[in-house]
Design a protein around this motif. Structure first.
Motif, short mmCIF file in Angstrom:
data_model
loop_
_atom_site.label_atom_id
_atom_site.label_comp_id
_atom_site.label_asym_id
_atom_site.label_seq_id
_atom_site.Cartn_x
_atom_site.Cartn_y
_atom_site.Cartn_z
N LEU A 9 -25.95 -6.63 -13.73
CA LEU A 9 -27.19 -5.85 -13.90
C LEU A 9 -27.26 -4.73 -12.87
CD1 LEU A 9 -29.97 -5.57 -15.29
CD2 LEU A 9 -30.87 -7.16 -13.59
N LEU A 10 -26.97 -5.05 -11.62
CA LEU A 10 -27.04 -4.04 -10.57
C LEU A 10 -25.90 -3.03 -10.67
CD1 LEU A 10 -29.18 -5.95 -9.35
CD2 LEU A 10 -28.21 -5.43 -7.11
N ALA A 11 -24.69 -3.53 -10.85
CA ALA A 11 -23.52 -2.65 -10.81
C ALA A 11 -23.40 -1.75 -12.03
CB ALA A 11 -22.24 -3.48 -10.66
N GLU A 12 -23.69 -2.30 -13.20
CA GLU A 12 -23.44 -1.57 -14.44
C GLU A 12 -24.71 -1.01 -15.07
OE1 GLU A 12 -21.22 -4.27 -16.89
OE2 GLU A 12 -19.67 -4.58 -15.36
N GLN A 13 -25.68 -1.86 -15.31
CA GLN A 13 -26.87 -1.39 -16.01
C GLN A 13 -27.74 -0.50 -15.13
OE1 GLN A 13 -28.44 -4.14 -18.80
NE2 GLN A 13 -30.54 -3.40 -18.61
N LEU A 14 -27.85 -0.83 -13.84
CA LEU A 14 -28.64 -0.01 -12.92
C LEU A 14 -27.78 1.06 -12.23
CD1 LEU A 14 -30.99 -2.67 -11.31
CD2 LEU A 14 -31.40 -1.21 -13.29
N ILE A 23 -26.14 -18.79 -4.30
CA ILE A 23 -26.38 -17.91 -5.45
C ILE A 23 -25.85 -16.51 -5.18
CG2 ILE A 23 -28.18 -16.79 -6.84
CD1 ILE A 23 -29.88 -19.36 -6.36
N LEU A 24 -26.11 -15.99 -3.98
CA LEU A 24 -25.75 -14.61 -3.65
C LEU A 24 -24.24 -14.42 -3.54
CD1 LEU A 24 -28.51 -13.77 -1.03
CD2 LEU A 24 -28.29 -12.83 -3.34
N THR A 25 -23.49 -15.46 -3.15
CA THR A 25 -22.04 -15.29 -3.05
C THR A 25 -21.41 -15.06 -4.41
OG1 THR A 25 -21.79 -17.71 -3.06
CG2 THR A 25 -21.72 -16.61 -0.91
N ARG A 26 -22.07 -15.49 -5.49
CA ARG A 26 -21.51 -15.25 -6.82
C ARG A 26 -21.45 -13.76 -7.16
NH1 ARG A 26 -18.86 -13.94 -10.05
NH2 ARG A 26 -18.50 -14.64 -12.17
N PRO A 27 -22.55 -13.01 -7.11
CA PRO A 27 -22.45 -11.58 -7.37
C PRO A 27 -21.64 -10.84 -6.32
CG PRO A 27 -24.68 -12.15 -6.69
CD PRO A 27 -23.97 -13.44 -6.96
N LEU A 86 -25.49 1.05 -9.91
CA LEU A 86 -25.26 1.07 -8.47
C LEU A 86 -23.77 1.17 -8.15
CD1 LEU A 86 -27.73 -1.55 -6.95
CD2 LEU A 86 -28.00 0.92 -7.14
N GLY A 87 -22.95 0.75 -9.09
CA GLY A 87 -21.51 0.74 -8.84
C GLY A 87 -21.09 -0.53 -8.11
N TYR A 88 -19.79 -0.82 -8.15
CA TYR A 88 -19.30 -2.08 -7.58
C TYR A 88 -19.37 -2.10 -6.06
CZ TYR A 88 -17.51 -2.41 -12.34
OH TYR A 88 -17.41 -2.44 -13.70
N LEU A 89 -19.02 -1.00 -5.43
CA LEU A 89 -19.01 -0.97 -3.97
C LEU A 89 -20.42 -1.11 -3.40
CD1 LEU A 89 -17.56 -0.67 -1.29
CD2 LEU A 89 -17.70 1.83 -1.56
N LEU A 90 -21.36 -0.34 -3.93
CA LEU A 90 -22.72 -0.42 -3.42
C LEU A 90 -23.34 -1.78 -3.72
CD1 LEU A 90 -25.05 0.92 -2.00
CD2 LEU A 90 -25.75 1.97 -4.18
N SER A 91 -23.02 -2.35 -4.88
CA SER A 91 -23.52 -3.68 -5.21
C SER A 91 -22.98 -4.70 -4.22
CB SER A 91 -23.11 -4.07 -6.64
OG SER A 91 -23.72 -3.23 -7.58
N LEU A 92 -21.71 -4.56 -3.88
CA LEU A 92 -21.09 -5.46 -2.90
C LEU A 92 -21.83 -5.38 -1.57
CD1 LEU A 92 -17.27 -5.86 -2.33
CD2 LEU A 92 -18.83 -5.77 -0.41
N ASP A 97 -14.56 -6.93 -9.42
CA ASP A 97 -14.64 -5.72 -10.26
C ASP A 97 -14.19 -4.48 -9.48
OD1 ASP A 97 -15.50 -6.95 -12.58
OD2 ASP A 97 -17.62 -6.82 -12.03
N LEU A 98 -14.56 -4.40 -8.21
CA LEU A 98 -14.15 -3.27 -7.39
C LEU A 98 -12.64 -3.18 -7.29
CD1 LEU A 98 -14.90 -0.93 -5.44
CD2 LEU A 98 -14.90 -2.64 -3.59
N LEU A 99 -11.99 -4.33 -7.12
CA LEU A 99 -10.54 -4.35 -6.99
C LEU A 99 -9.82 -4.15 -8.32
CD1 LEU A 99 -10.14 -7.34 -4.52
CD2 LEU A 99 -9.84 -4.92 -3.98
N SER A 100 -10.35 -4.72 -9.38
CA SER A 100 -9.60 -4.77 -10.64
C SER A 100 -9.88 -3.63 -11.61
CB SER A 100 -9.88 -6.10 -11.36
OG SER A 100 -11.26 -6.21 -11.71
N GLN A 101 -11.08 -3.10 -11.60
CA GLN A 101 -11.44 -2.09 -12.60
C GLN A 101 -10.75 -0.75 -12.32
OE1 GLN A 101 -13.21 -2.86 -15.43
NE2 GLN A 101 -12.99 -4.92 -14.59
#
Length: 274
Positions: free
Chosen positions: A163-168, A206-210, A170-176, A217-221
């Motif tokens: 939700l944060l990285a894609e729909q909002l 819970i937070l370690t999951r995202p 923010l991107g993977y790095l900023l979400s991280l 996603d940052l590494l693989s995409q």
């Protein structure tokens, strides 16, 4: 009567050993497992072309098999426990992917659904056992609540991260960075403000999951999608290799501790003064 009490005490100790202590190694492997959950699901679904439905069925069957073994054990076995964590991470990711990709459920709705499911699990667990502490997993019923909560934390974390990285956007790095900062805040509240240990644990869990999902996603995409382009194959197997190495070390230490516990203390020769 004494034998019965002794047997009950032994059961309590062995059941306690089924869930690892919360150490630095615990959190490192947990984050690695969450990253694998994100990338390995994509690897099977997209890279190998299994498709979402086939991947979901296969991984669900493997998870059930791993949990059957886990529940049959009477003590904590690192290899079995962490295999179940890796598999439940993949299945949690696939639960969210099925809702959003196959059924078209919006990510925010998926996040709310799994948040409610997790809250209900916690409520039922506490109502039944009067505790949510992982240090008191003394019965199969408590362990069932534990694994159900873990499953929903992975699904919720996947939905929140996407939700944060894609729909909002923010991107993977900023979400991280956002999730890492949130975990740091929880640590501050626990160590400085003395936030309840059980509450702090589950929020961090819970937070370690995202956090792990954003890392994966940052590494693989691909770079055009905001990633580093390492691919799901390389990322998945790199992190799996690290997990296997760390679990191997934990298993070796566990066996060594058991041997020491079973070895009787050597009796020193008598000096004749007894």
């Amino acid at each position: 009567m004494a034998n019965t009490a002794s047997s009950a005490d032994l059961t309590r100790r062995t059941m306690l050993n089924k869930v690892p202590e919360v150490t630095a190694a615990f959190w490192i492997i947990k984050v690695l497992a969450t990253t694998v959950g994100e990338t390995f699901a994509d690897y099977l679904n997209v890279t190998l072309g299994f498709g979402l439905t086939v991947t979901s069925v296969v991984m669900a069957v493997l998870l059930v098999a791993a949990l059957i073994v886990q529940f049959r054990l009477r003590r904590y076995v690192p290899a079995v426990y962490w295999l179940a964590i890796v598999l439940i991470s993949v299945v949690g990711t696939l639960l969210t992917d099925n809702l959003t990709d196959n059924l078209g459920v919006p990510l925010w709705v998926t996040a709310v659904v799994f948040a409610i499911a997790l809250a209900i699990t916690f409520a039922a667990w506490f109502a039944s056992e009067r505790t949510l502490s992982i240090h008191s997993i003394l019965t199969s019923r408590r362990e069932a609540f534990y694994w159900l909560a873990v499953l929903f934390t992975f699904a919720l974390g996947t939905a929140t991260g996407d939700l944060l990285a894609e729909q909002l956007n923010l991107g993977y790095l900023l979400s991280l960075v956002v999730f890492a900062a949130a975990i740091a805040l929880v640590a501050f509240l626990y160590y400085v403000v003395e936030l309840n240990a059980v509450v702090a644990f589950w929020i961090a869990y819970i937070l370690t999951r995202p956090l792990g999902a954003s890392t994966g996603d940052l590494l693989s995409q691909a770079p055009q999608d905001g990633g580093l382009g390492l691919g799901t194959t390389g990322t998945s197997f790199l992190f799996l290799a690290i997990i296997v190495a760390l679990v191997g070390v934990l298993s070796f230490r566990s066996v060594a501790r058991e041997k020491r516990a079973r070895t009787p203390l050597l009796r020193l020769p008598s000096d004749g003064l007894e």
